[in-house]
Design a protein around this motif. Structure first.
Motif, PDB file in Angstrom:
ATOM      1  N   ASP A  70       0.746  -1.241  -0.078  1.00  0.00           N
ATOM      2  CA  ASP A  70       0.005   0.089   0.064  1.00  0.00           C
ATOM      3  C   ASP A  70       0.971   1.300  -0.114  1.00  0.00           C
ATOM      4  OD1 ASP A  70      -2.336  -1.550   0.083  1.00  0.00           O
ATOM      5  OD2 ASP A  70      -2.490  -1.475   2.313  1.00  0.00           O
ATOM      6  N   SER A  98       2.737   1.265  -3.684  1.00  0.00           N
ATOM      7  CA  SER A  98       1.889   1.545  -4.563  1.00  0.00           C
ATOM      8  C   SER A  98       1.572   3.097  -4.921  1.00  0.00           C
ATOM      9  CB  SER A  98       0.694   0.939  -4.708  1.00  0.00           C
ATOM     10  OG  SER A  98       0.006   1.159  -3.616  1.00  0.00           O
ATOM     11  N   ARG A  99       1.733   3.967  -3.800  1.00  0.00           N
ATOM     12  CA  ARG A  99       1.275   5.330  -3.772  1.00  0.00           C
ATOM     13  C   ARG A  99       2.671   6.257  -3.853  1.00  0.00           C
ATOM     14  NH1 ARG A  99      -1.840   3.832   0.858  1.00  0.00           N
ATOM     15  NH2 ARG A  99      -0.285   4.576   2.432  1.00  0.00           N
ATOM     16  N   ALA A 100       3.675   5.351  -3.649  1.00  0.00           N
ATOM     17  CA  ALA A 100       4.995   6.206  -3.980  1.00  0.00           C
ATOM     18  C   ALA A 100       5.757   6.541  -5.225  1.00  0.00           C
ATOM     19  CB  ALA A 100       6.137   5.577  -3.044  1.00  0.00           C
ATOM     20  N   CYS A 146       6.826  10.677 -13.587  1.00  0.00           N
ATOM     21  CA  CYS A 146       5.648  10.808 -12.791  1.00  0.00           C
ATOM     22  C   CYS A 146       4.523  11.295 -13.413  1.00  0.00           C
ATOM     23  CB  CYS A 146       6.135  11.682 -11.552  1.00  0.00           C
ATOM     24  SG  CYS A 146       7.515  11.136 -10.559  1.00  0.00           S
TER      25      CYS A 146
END
Length: 272
Positions: free
Chosen positions: A87, A90-92, A271
């Motif tokens: 979790d 996956s957000r980084a 990004c």
């Protein structure tokens, strides 16, 4: 009691001075750079330092490798933690410090990146795989402990939720996240590659490592013994600060903002 910086050491705490100092890395002053990265490079990407106070290892004891092999309960506990870490991962996204290392590698100055991190952010940044050595493994995928085959973590979630530890669909061996667990042998090939590169470098950079976890912590001293310059960029004091020519205490991602002309464009590509 906190020790004072060595009188022969350059000690930098201001961002403008730090940015000016690191700019030389991209200018060709050093031709054989080796870098070691630790948790501190990824905290600014939103990944917590699991070893620090308040981190996951301060509230939940790590699963020992031998327990993973011996007990189904331990295997399930380890898998549940991997999903918990997923979790965060996956957000980084890679930050400016990750991208600066890509710039250095593509320019030919950074010959080897040794990382203690298991978050996969160096791969996400586009860092050349053939120059990357992960001495603690990688927690973003799984491998079979019997045949070495690769498996994706998410595909194992239904099995874990059903109360069974995942096994390899090719040979039936236990699947485990590809990270090196507590009590598991360190990877000999990766350590050998890291040591050889360290002996040949003219600059050894430490980015975000506390330098207390072995065997990675011995690499900066090995570099100095072989005539390399040591520069440590870390938020806190390390046991090897006295060996460094320069110690920088500024936030890593902010320190490397606008590092190299390619950085802004590369960050957008990864990004955006």
């Amino acid at each position: 009691m906190r020790s004072l910086p060595d009188l022969t050491m350059t000690f930098i705490t201001s961002l403008p001075e730090a940015r000016h100092f690191v700019a030389q890395f991209h200018g060709g002053a050093y031709r054989q750079i080796v870098a070691l990265t630790g948790a501190g490079i990824s905290t600014e990407s939103g990944i917590p330092d699991f070893r620090s106070p308040g981190g996951i290892w301060s509230t939940r004891h790590p699963v020992q490798y031998q327990d993973f092999l011996a007990f189904e309960e331990s295997r399930l506990e380890d898998w549940e933690r991997r999903f918990e870490m997923m979790d965060f991962f996956s957000r980084a996204v890679p930050n400016a410090a990750h991208m600066a290392l890509v710039v250095l590698a593509r320019s030919g100055f950074l010959k080897r990146l040794v990382t203690q991190n298991v978050d996969g952010l160096h791969q996400a940044s586009g860092f050349p795989q053939d120059c990357l050595t992960e001495i603690h493994g990688n927690s973003t995928y799984a491998t079979c402990l019997s045949c070495g085959g690769r498996a994706e973590l998410e595909a194992q979630r239904p099995c874990v939720e059903a109360g069974r530890s995942p096994v390899c669909d090719r040979c039936g061996g236990y699947l485990k996240a590809a990270v090196i667990s507590f009590g598991q042998e360190m990877p000999e090939r990766e350590l050998r590659v890291a040591a050889v590169a360290t002996q040949d470098c003219d600059l050894f950079l430490v980015l975000g490592s506390s330098l207390v976890v072995q065997p990675a912590a011995c690499l900066p001293a090995l570099a100095v013994q072989n005539g390399a310059e040591l520069v440590i960029l870390n938020a806190q004091e390390t046991p090897l600060d006295s060996l460094a020519s320069t110690v920088i205490r500024t936030p890593l991602a902010q320190t490397f903002v606008n590092f190299g002309e390619e950085l802004a464009q590369m960050t957008q590509m990864v990004c955006g």
